[in-house]
Design a protein around this motif. Structure first.
Motif, PDB file in Angstrom:
ATOM      1  N   ALA A  52       2.858   8.043 -41.162  1.00 18.80           N
ATOM      2  CA  ALA A  52       2.402   6.705 -41.570  1.00 18.80           C
ATOM      3  C   ALA A  52       2.240   5.809 -40.337  1.00 18.80           C
ATOM      4  CB  ALA A  52       3.417   6.101 -42.528  1.00 18.80           C
ATOM      5  N   SER A 110      -1.918  -0.589 -47.863  1.00 19.19           N
ATOM      6  CA  SER A 110      -2.542   0.729 -48.045  1.00 19.19           C
ATOM      7  C   SER A 110      -3.472   0.663 -49.256  1.00 19.19           C
ATOM      8  CB  SER A 110      -1.443   1.782 -48.209  1.00 19.19           C
ATOM      9  OG  SER A 110      -1.991   3.077 -48.297  1.00 19.19           O
ATOM     10  N   CYS A 164      -0.836   5.429 -49.917  1.00 18.91           N
ATOM     11  CA  CYS A 164       0.303   5.019 -50.731  1.00 18.91           C
ATOM     12  C   CYS A 164      -0.221   4.018 -51.758  1.00 18.91           C
ATOM     13  CB  CYS A 164       1.372   4.346 -49.874  1.00 18.91           C
ATOM     14  SG  CYS A 164       2.053   5.420 -48.626  1.00 18.91           S
ATOM     15  N   SER A 177       3.554  -0.766 -47.908  1.00 18.85           N
ATOM     16  CA  SER A 177       2.978   0.126 -48.914  1.00 18.85           C
ATOM     17  C   SER A 177       4.122   0.603 -49.791  1.00 18.85           C
ATOM     18  CB  SER A 177       2.254   1.303 -48.264  1.00 18.85           C
ATOM     19  OG  SER A 177       3.160   2.122 -47.609  1.00 18.85           O
ATOM     20  N   PRO A 206       3.803   8.701 -50.509  1.00 14.65           N
ATOM     21  CA  PRO A 206       2.385   8.973 -50.250  1.00 14.65           C
ATOM     22  C   PRO A 206       1.860  10.068 -51.185  1.00 14.65           C
ATOM     23  CG  PRO A 206       3.738   9.327 -48.284  1.00 14.65           C
ATOM     24  CD  PRO A 206       4.677   9.154 -49.425  1.00 14.65           C
ATOM     25  N   CYS A 239      -1.650   5.891 -44.975  1.00 15.21           N
ATOM     26  CA  CYS A 239      -0.248   5.518 -45.244  1.00 15.21           C
ATOM     27  C   CYS A 239       0.277   4.566 -44.172  1.00 15.21           C
ATOM     28  CB  CYS A 239       0.633   6.758 -45.279  1.00 15.21           C
ATOM     29  SG  CYS A 239       0.171   7.880 -46.596  1.00 15.21           S
TER      30      CYS A 239
END
Ligand SMILES: NC(=O)c1ccc[n+]([C@@H]2O[C@H](COP(=O)([O-])OP(=O)(O)OC[C@H]3O[C@@H](n4cnc5c(N)ncnc54)[C@H](OP(=O)(O)O)[C@@H]3O)[C@@H](O)[C@H]2O)c1
Length: 294
Positions: free
Chosen positions: A112, A149, A182, A213, A217, A260
């Motif tokens: 991420a 996200s 996400c 986020s 994910p 992400c």
């Protein structure tokens, strides 16, 4: 605390206004007719007159595909209007909370993205967000830029309504397992925006850029399967409509894209924890079908 919400009729804006109302926080959410970000002089006048403590801007150009065909319109909204809004906030002594996007990054990282990663937008939309962010840095020191996200909601246009619409229309849902993100409900984003507003109203020195986020994910294809399972409680879905893997379309080499964002900085600075999106998804799908009922 007096809050001015710009974009209050949008997906995030509606949720935020509902929450401000529930929490009995004084706010204005003028329609675009009254406050149009493209009318810079009017924006400056209204902010000087209303004297909000905090301006939360959820309005922006958001269609990544169209942006490539009309870049000047996209830059006008996400760079120039944001620059002028930042000036107006700074002149009136208001703090600015601005929504931005994972699209400032190239999506090429395995993990991420954190706030320490250098933006490297691949397309016009991401480039416009990044330029807008830089304008805010230069013009309004009391700001928070919140990068998000994937946004999901039961209304408006987003990854989940796009899938549900395709199920309704009897069309297959094209997805790409190479795209990871996400999903974050607009309700959750509103919660985070309110928590930020409450903390900056205490005049803490926490200005800067943050990522948020929801936890967990997922790739587009797997998200479509989960949405389909929820939707099948409300409608009959034919086998021909099952999520389709579009990643190997002829002439369309869909490379991996990671959308992400790592929310650790937000968590450490403000104590805001990431919430899982799955429980919110069930409610979101239910609301989508309820809103279709006559
Ligand atoms: N969707 C995602 O996955 C995602 C991810 C990260 C970040 N974002 C960003 O988050 C922001 C909010 O997203 P959203 O989905 O809530 O957007 P949205 O539903 O499209 O809402 C945008 C709102 O802004 C208003 N607006 C548009 N142009 C305006 C102008 N010139 N002056 C004043 N208001 C104007 C719109 O007014 P009208 O009602 O009059 O049209 C609408 O109420 C956008 O900047 C988007 O790019 C989205």
């Amino acid at each position: 605390m007096e809050v001015l919400v710009i974009g209050g009729a949008g997906q995030i804006g509606q949720e935020l206004c509902q929450l401000l109302q529930d929490e009995d926080i004084s706010y204005r959410a003028p329609s675009r007719d009254l406050l149009d970000l493209e009318d810079h002089k009017n924006v400056k006048q209204l902010i000087a007159e209303w004297k909000p403590d905090i301006v939360i801007n959820t309005a922006g150009y958001r269609d990544a595909g169209h942006a490539n065909y009309e870049p000047s319109r996209c830059y006008k909204m996400n760079r120039d209007c944001v620059a002028s809004l930042a000036d107006a906030c700074n002149a009136a002594g208001a703090a600015l909370i601005q929504i931005s996007s994972w699209r400032v990054f190239d999506g090429d990282k395995k993990d991420a993205f954190t706030e320490k990663d250098t933006p490297n937008p691949k397309e016009v939309l991401g480039g416009s967000f990044w330029l807008g962010e830089q304008q805010i840095h230069q013009r309004c020191p009391r700001h928070i830029i919140l990068r998000l996200s994937w946004i999901i909601s039961s209304r408006g246009y987003n990854r989940v309504t796009r899938l549900l619409d395709s199920f309704e229309e009897g069309k297959p849902a094209g997805t790409c397992p190479n795209h990871r993100g996400c999903p974050t409900t607009t309700e959750d984003v509103a919660r985070v925006l309110l928590a930020l507003a409450l903390q900056i109203s205490c005049d803490l020195n926490v200005w800067g850029t943050y990522h948020y986020s929801a936890a967990e994910p997922i790739d587009e294809y797997s998200l479509a399967e989960i949405v389909l399972a929820e939707a099948s409680q409300y409608v009959n879905i034919q086998e021909s409509q099952l999520p389709v893997d579009d990643s190997e379309k002829e002439g369309d080499t869909q490379s991996e894209i990671n959308a992400c964002l790592n929310s650790t900085r937000l968590q450490h600075t403000f104590g805001i924890m990431s919430r899982p999106w799955r429980s919110g998804l069930a409610r979101l799908v239910r609301n989508y079908y309820q809103s279709k009922q006559p």
